[in-house]
Design an enzyme around this catalytic site. Structure first.
Site, PDB file in Angstrom:
ATOM      1  N   LYS A   1       1.267  15.404   3.322  1.00 18.75           N
ATOM      2  CA  LYS A   1       2.105  15.455   2.114  1.00 18.75           C
ATOM      3  C   LYS A   1       3.516  14.948   2.428  1.00 18.75           C
ATOM      4  O   LYS A   1       4.099  14.173   1.662  1.00 18.75           O
ATOM      5  CB  LYS A   1       2.153  16.897   1.587  1.00 18.75           C
TER       6      LYS A   1
ATOM      7  N   GLY B   1     -16.064  14.250  -8.130  1.00 20.25           N
ATOM      8  CA  GLY B   1     -15.705  15.497  -7.455  1.00 20.25           C
ATOM      9  C   GLY B   1     -15.532  16.578  -8.502  1.00 20.25           C
ATOM     10  O   GLY B   1     -14.604  16.524  -9.314  1.00 20.25           O
TER      11      GLY B   1
ATOM     12  N   LYS C   1      -4.504  13.635  -0.488  1.00 18.46           N
ATOM     13  CA  LYS C   1      -3.362  13.358   0.386  1.00 18.46           C
ATOM     14  C   LYS C   1      -3.792  12.677   1.685  1.00 18.46           C
ATOM     15  O   LYS C   1      -3.087  11.813   2.210  1.00 18.46           O
ATOM     16  CB  LYS C   1      -2.604  14.654   0.690  1.00 18.46           C
TER      17      LYS C   1
HETATM   18  N1  HSE Z   1      -4.795  23.946   1.728  1.00 19.80           N
HETATM   19  C1  HSE Z   1      -3.632  23.599   0.986  1.00 19.80           C
HETATM   20  C2  HSE Z   1      -2.661  24.757   0.996  1.00 19.80           C
HETATM   21  C3  HSE Z   1      -3.892  23.213  -0.441  1.00 19.80           C
HETATM   22  O1  HSE Z   1      -2.958  25.822   1.532  1.00 19.80           O
HETATM   23  O2  HSE Z   1      -1.568  24.611   0.489  1.00 19.80           O
HETATM   24  C4  HSE Z   1      -4.405  21.820  -0.564  1.00 19.80           C
HETATM   25  O3  HSE Z   1      -3.542  20.900   0.018  1.00 19.80           O
END
Ligand code: HSE
Length: 428
Positions: A207, A11, A107
């Site tokens: 998370k 990645g 996550k």
């Molecule tokens: N899209 C997430 C955010 C970041 O806006 O915090 C990656 O987890």
């Protein structure tokens, strides 16, 4: 001096390129701090020809991340592909089965398969680290797993999606509607490819489920997270919450109650003067409360090249130093299945509703609340708009069940126009 630790990086998006830059630009610092050189053996991505602003010619290339994960010249597989299944999962499993340590920022993968992967890692004598998966550059996994390991954790709270916090902040500071603030975040490239991951609370819920597992010694239970996104938060709620001294945040809260593990990710009110209330823009904050340490507040960038690559490299350096901790801070076999409990801990609630302009209307609402055992703490009525009176009520602490009983009784009063808005006020 030991042999260099050899990475295989799958990645090469923003974070992957950031990791390559750190390895190239900070080689001496990394070696001084870990006692070992850090080298990249090979990389993998979907498009070999794309310019990522960093030279890749000196590294091996694999089209297939599974091939990268099992190469003989890779000691640590760094998974930055993303996605809960598919190539990311296949490659992480292959790496662990081949005895490679794994560092990931994924996550979704861990929220859905964390227990199985932790068991696989331990069965193969490997470590699986994921600092970059939660709150970007904030070292919250390390804090919970290591620094606070002697604490019984009483509560973890977090604003862990910067995009949602940006949208809510812009609604407040710019007087924008939800749709306008969403479009602004989109224009700035903040939204995930599937925006529902952000605004639906899913990314932040992933998370939270990882933090809960570490905090309470439970198997990751993303299915037990009560999820509500920010799509129904209106500018009226933001303004009127502010009038009562609160800010609205997409707040994750987990705690272990007598009924089980409560995990919620939902729009909540927090005092405007609290650290969470003062968190503006795309920043993240995690608040941890432990029986010995009291309250810890961690704040920082939750996304972006530098902060996320910083977290990945923190894990890599731990491996280089020989630090080997279990995935969720306890042996995988000791993690217990979480009993998911609806968030029943009593809390004050914010209620916003429009009342018909009739004598006794307010009394009927107060009775419905009283009959359900919900006590009013503060109340405000504003100027009538189109024959309806906007009313704000802050309740004393009550259970969600009692509040739901009161809300169910509102249509029967004959004076409440439309659906009331009810948001929990988290005491912080
Ligand atoms: N899209 C997430 C955010 C970041 O806006 O915090 C990656 O987890």
């Amino acid at each position: 001096m030991s042999d260099p630790l050899r990475l295989g990086i799958a990645g090469l998006g923003t974070v992957g390129a950031g990791v390559v830059k750190i390895v190239r630009q900070k080689a001496a610092l990394l070696e001084d701090r870990s006692g070992r050189g850090i080298a990249i053996s090979a990389v993998s991505a979907r498009n070999r020809d794309k310019d990522r602003g960093v030279p890749l010619d000196s590294y091996g290339w694999e089209d297939d991340p599974v091939m990268l994960a099992t190469r003989d010249d890779v000691d640590v597989f760094v998974e930055l592909v993303g996605g809960s299944d598919g190539p990311a999962k296949a490659a992480v499993e292959a790496a662990l089965k081949a005895g490679k340590d794994v560092v990931t920022a994924n996550k979704a993968l861990l929220a859905h398969h964390g227990q199985a992967l932790a068991e696989l890692a331990e069965a193969n004598g490997c470590v699986l680290r994921f600092e970059a998966a939660v709150a970007g550059g904030i070292p919250v996994i390390k804090a919970l797993t290591e620094g606070l390991a002697a604490n019984e954790v009483t509560r973890v709270m977090g604003v862990m999606n910067g995009t949602c916090n940006y949208i809510l902040t812009r609604m407040e500071s710019g007087g924008l509607s939800y749709d306008e603030a969403f479009a602004e975040a989109d224009g700035l490239g903040y939204l995930e490819a599937d925006p529902e991951l952000d605004v639906g609370g899913i990314d932040a819920g992933h998370k939270l489920s990882l933090l809960s597992a570490i905090a309470y010694g439970t198997q990751v239970a993303f299915d037990g997270v009560e999820l509500e996104g920010i799509g129904r938060v209106s500018i009226d709620d933001i303004r009127q919450a502010a009038d009562m001294g609160y800010k609205i945040k997409l707040l994750g809260v987990c705690r272990m109650s007598g009924r089980g593990l409560e995990q919620s990710m939902s729009p909540c009110l927090v005092p405007a003067t609290s650290p969470l209330g003062q968190l503006d823009g795309g920043t993240n904050m995690v608040v941890i409360e432990g029986d010995q340490v009291g309250q810890i507040v961690l704040r920082g960038a939750g996304a972006g090249e530098g902060p996320t690559a910083s977290a990945v490299m923190g894990d890599v350096l731990d491996i280089a130093r020989g630090t080997r901790v279990t995935t969720f801070g306890a042996p995988a076999s000791k993690l217990v299945k979480a009993v998911a409990a609806r968030a029943t801990t009593p809390a004050p609630y914010y209620l916003r509703m429009a009342l018909a302009d009739k004598p006794g209307a307010l009394a009927k609402v107060a009775s419905a609340l009283g009959e359900a055992g919900v006590s009013i703490h503060r109340m405000r009525q504003y100027d009538h708009v189109n024959e309806a009176a906007p009313v704000l009520i802050v309740t004393h602490k009550t259970t969600r069940a009692a509040l739901d009983t009161a809300l169910a009784a509102m249509p029967g009063t004959g004076v409440v126009i439309g659906d009331p808005v009810a948001l929990r006020i988290e005491q912080v």
